[in-house]
Scaffold this motif. Structure first.
Motif, short mmCIF file in Angstrom:
data_model
loop_
_atom_site.label_atom_id
_atom_site.label_comp_id
_atom_site.label_asym_id
_atom_site.label_seq_id
_atom_site.Cartn_x
_atom_site.Cartn_y
_atom_site.Cartn_z
N CYS A 72 0.85 -1.19 0.00
CA CYS A 72 0.00 0.00 0.00
C CYS A 72 0.88 1.24 0.00
CB CYS A 72 -0.92 0.02 1.22
SG CYS A 72 -2.20 -1.25 1.20
N VAL A 73 0.69 2.08 -1.01
CA VAL A 73 1.48 3.30 -1.16
C VAL A 73 0.69 4.49 -0.62
CG1 VAL A 73 2.66 4.84 -2.77
CG2 VAL A 73 2.65 2.36 -3.17
N TYR A 74 1.33 5.24 0.27
CA TYR A 74 0.78 6.49 0.79
C TYR A 74 1.22 7.59 -0.17
CZ TYR A 74 0.42 10.18 4.50
OH TYR A 74 0.13 11.30 5.26
N GLY A 75 0.40 7.83 -1.20
CA GLY A 75 0.75 8.76 -2.26
C GLY A 75 0.19 8.25 -3.57
N VAL A 76 0.24 9.09 -4.59
CA VAL A 76 -0.30 8.69 -5.87
C VAL A 76 0.73 7.97 -6.74
CG1 VAL A 76 0.18 10.87 -7.06
CG2 VAL A 76 -1.76 9.48 -7.80
N GLY A 77 2.02 8.32 -6.59
CA GLY A 77 3.07 7.72 -7.40
C GLY A 77 3.49 6.36 -6.87
N TYR A 78 3.61 5.39 -7.76
CA TYR A 78 4.03 4.05 -7.34
C TYR A 78 5.18 3.54 -8.20
CZ TYR A 78 0.56 3.16 -11.00
OH TYR A 78 -0.17 3.18 -12.15
N ASP A 79 5.89 4.45 -8.85
CA ASP A 79 7.00 4.06 -9.72
C ASP A 79 8.18 3.48 -8.93
OD1 ASP A 79 6.78 7.01 -9.13
OD2 ASP A 79 8.89 6.95 -9.71
N THR A 96 -3.01 6.10 -3.34
CA THR A 96 -4.06 6.96 -2.78
C THR A 96 -4.39 8.09 -3.76
OG1 THR A 96 -2.42 8.26 -1.55
CG2 THR A 96 -3.45 6.43 -0.39
N PRO A 97 -5.00 7.78 -4.91
CA PRO A 97 -5.33 8.81 -5.88
C PRO A 97 -6.55 9.62 -5.46
CG PRO A 97 -6.22 6.73 -6.61
CD PRO A 97 -5.44 6.45 -5.33
N ASP A 98 -6.87 10.62 -6.23
CA ASP A 98 -8.07 11.45 -6.06
C ASP A 98 -8.01 12.34 -4.82
OD1 ASP A 98 -9.32 10.54 -8.40
OD2 ASP A 98 -10.11 8.79 -7.36
N LEU A 311 -9.84 -0.85 -2.73
CA LEU A 311 -10.50 0.38 -3.15
C LEU A 311 -9.80 1.05 -4.31
CD1 LEU A 311 -11.31 -0.08 -0.02
CD2 LEU A 311 -11.92 2.33 -0.06
N THR A 312 -8.46 1.05 -4.28
CA THR A 312 -7.69 1.78 -5.30
C THR A 312 -6.49 0.95 -5.74
OG1 THR A 312 -6.56 2.97 -3.50
CG2 THR A 312 -8.38 4.10 -4.57
#
Length: 315
Positions: A72-79, A96-98, A311-312
């Motif tokens: 689980c990434v706390y942030g939108v970027g997962y690169d 965590t988008p949106d 969820l995401t």
């Protein structure tokens, strides 16, 4: 009933840490003096990793956790997550988008305004007595009515465009294809052509191997000596050597950056330039958004261990 064991890669605010500790058995990698030894000791018990966008989870970390089910990434970027290794092992990944879209867009536009109007230097002009001694602050460039290019019209890029429309700007964007929800904006597929068109180039792409250094010498030269690049995406989307060279020579007018390779230990050459605005990777850095990010990260963890749909999910 025992709690699922998760590996926490980096610290979170207290309002996120407390409920995370309450819901899960948290192994704090960032507190370990010897990370390799710590992973060797707890890795076999870890079922999920909670990380941050810039920290990710590399192959070595994934291999150290043979029973890993979820990252689980706390942030939108997962690169920074090794998605190939995850796919090979059936490990799910969430981000965590949106919840951070609007704040990131706000900061991008704020950086454009701040840099174009010279607000940091203007405050110094007042504080150091230059206003009283030397008179009016040197003239800067307007924003309204000028041309903006948005490189990547995803959630954040679209939110930036909606804000720029309020300044009466001519808005163009590039991406894989034209977007139906942006009929009043111009689609320019080629990044170099987009930069040629723009006074302000916003980089809002998701980072991938395909986008690495997409903003390089050609794009920067096309943007030109009166142009500005604003990066609120990932550092890898810009060739920093080319950017520093362009800013140093004047072939690019200015830059406003919230992300850097190797941050927080950014390239020291940036610190010597007076035509770049530097920010500490805090585009999502509001209390409201960070709380929402933490909640979404925990909701994904809870859903996974309850056998519900994520969820995401990003894979």
């Amino acid at each position: 009933m025992s709690k699922p064991i998760i590996l926490q890669v980096g610290p979170y605010p207290e309002w996120d840490q407390v409920p995370l500790d309450h819901g899960f058995d948290v192994m704090r990698l960032f507190e370990a003096k010897d990370r390799d030894r710590f992973l060797a000791e707890v890795g076999a018990d870890v079922r999920a990793i909670a990380t941050r966008g810039e920290l990710g989870a590399n192959l070595a970390m994934i291999e150290a956790c043979p029973n890993l089910e979820l990252i689980c990434v706390y942030g939108v970027g997962y690169d920074a997550v090794d998605l190939k290794a995850c796919a090979e092992r059936g490990i799910r990944v969430t981000n965590t988008p949106d919840v951070l879209t609007q704040d990131v867009a706000d900061l991008g536009v704020a950086m454009m305004l701040c840099q174009s109007r010279g607000m940091i230097g203007a405050e110094t002009w007042v504080r150091d007595g230059s206003w009283a001694r030397e008179g009016l602050y040197p003239l800067k460039r307007r924003v309204f009515g000028r041309k903006a290019g948005i490189l990547g019209l995803g959630r954040i890029g679209y939110a930036v465009g909606k804000r720029l429309a309020g300044f009466g700007m001519d808005i163009a964007y590039s991406g894989i294809a034209a977007k139906d929800h942006a009929p009043d904006w111009t689609f320019i597929a080629d990044p170099v052509a987009l930069a040629t068109h723009a006074d302000f180039l916003f980089v809002t792409l998701a980072a991938s191997a395909a986008t690495r250094h997409i903003v390089g010498r050609e794009v920067l030269n096309a943007l030109g000596p009166d142009g500005m690049v604003i990066n609120i995406s990932r550092a890898a989307n810009i060739d920093e050597d080319a950017l520093i060279a362009a800013l140093s020579s004047g072939s690019l007018g200015a830059a406003a950056l919230d992300v850097f390779e190797g941050e927080p230990a950014l390239d020291p050459r940036f610190l010597e330039l007076d035509n770049v605005l530097l920010q500490p990777h805090h585009a999502s850095g509001t209390i409201e958004t960070r709380k929402a990010m933490g909640q979404l990260l925990r909701d994904n963890l809870t859903a996974h261990f309850a056998g519900r749909d994520l969820l995401t999910a990003v894979n």
